[in-house]
Design a protein around this motif. Structure first.
Motif, PDB file in Angstrom:
ATOM      1  N   ILE A  18       0.795  -1.217   0.000  1.00 20.97           N
ATOM      2  CA  ILE A  18       0.000   0.000   0.000  1.00 20.97           C
ATOM      3  C   ILE A  18       0.838   1.282   0.000  1.00 20.97           C
ATOM      4  O   ILE A  18       0.452   2.282  -0.611  1.00 20.97           O
ATOM      5  CB  ILE A  18      -0.994  -0.017   1.191  1.00 20.97           C
ATOM      6  CG1 ILE A  18      -2.106   1.014   1.002  1.00 20.97           C
ATOM      7  CG2 ILE A  18      -0.270   0.150   2.514  1.00 20.97           C
ATOM      8  CD1 ILE A  18      -3.231   0.879   2.021  1.00 20.97           C
ATOM      9  N   GLN A 100      -5.173  -2.884   1.852  1.00 19.48           N
ATOM     10  CA  GLN A 100      -4.284  -3.948   1.389  1.00 19.48           C
ATOM     11  C   GLN A 100      -4.774  -5.270   1.947  1.00 19.48           C
ATOM     12  O   GLN A 100      -5.079  -5.383   3.136  1.00 19.48           O
ATOM     13  CB  GLN A 100      -2.844  -3.699   1.835  1.00 19.48           C
ATOM     14  CG  GLN A 100      -1.887  -4.739   1.283  1.00 19.48           C
ATOM     15  CD  GLN A 100      -0.432  -4.402   1.536  1.00 19.48           C
ATOM     16  OE1 GLN A 100      -0.082  -3.295   1.899  1.00 19.48           O
ATOM     17  NE2 GLN A 100       0.425  -5.392   1.331  1.00 19.48           N
ATOM     18  N   THR A 105      -2.989  -4.313  -3.234  1.00 24.13           N
ATOM     19  CA  THR A 105      -3.548  -3.061  -2.739  1.00 24.13           C
ATOM     20  C   THR A 105      -4.754  -2.704  -3.593  1.00 24.13           C
ATOM     21  O   THR A 105      -4.697  -2.714  -4.826  1.00 24.13           O
ATOM     22  CB  THR A 105      -2.517  -1.919  -2.785  1.00 24.13           C
ATOM     23  OG1 THR A 105      -1.471  -2.236  -1.859  1.00 24.13           O
ATOM     24  CG2 THR A 105      -3.127  -0.589  -2.411  1.00 24.13           C
TER      25      THR A 105
END
Length: 157
Positions: A18, A100, A105
């Motif tokens: 992420i 995530q 993500t």
């Protein structure tokens, strides 16, 4: 009926942690990775996290028109949430949600706006499907820009 003429939801998923995706999106320097977008910071945020920062953004679209608007960062919760208030040729709000799961993500972008271009407002009943297509093309460029810049795979867009 919504107070917004347009309500778009975009979903992207990337094979990536992420943090690097958050860094691109929250950096608001979209011209570095999103084709057809330019940004200029007009005011720094009054908070350490950037809340209150104001940007001028121009989006060139796939059709022969573009949008220039001003956005203010109104909420940031790193690395999951970024909320913008927009005004100018577009008025409304945009919200980035990131999460995530495993090595993927997920990015969910909500864009709720009214256009201030008279010609567009007059033609909306007839041309809405073309305007929606155009928005989707611009957003696809954003997903491709993230994937290319970070060297990651798009799982879905």
């Amino acid at each position: 009926m919504s107070k917004y003429q347009y309500h778009f939801e975009t979903f992207w998923s990337f094979e990536s942690n992420i943090e690097p995706i958050w860094a691109l999106i929250s950096g608001v320097d979209y011209e570095k990775w999103w084709i057809g977008v330019s940004t200029q910071q007009l005011k720094k945020g009054s908070c350490d996290n950037g809340v209150g920062a104001i940007y001028k953004t121009k989006f060139k679209t796939k059709l022969p028109y573009d949008f220039t608007f001003t956005s203010e960062l109104v909420n940031i919760e790193s690395p999951h949430l970024l909320e913008l208030k927009v005004f100018g040729e577009l008025e409304g709000k945009g919200t980035w949600h990131l999460s995530q799961k495993g090595s993927v993500t997920h990015v969910h972008y909500t864009w709720q706006v009214n256009t201030k271009k008279k010609w567009m407002n007059v033609l909306t009943p007839l041309l809405r499907p073309i305007f929606v297509w155009n928005h989707n093309q611009v957003m696809r460029e954003g997903a491709n820009g993230i994937a290319y810049t970070l060297g990651v795979k798009i799982v879905s867009s």
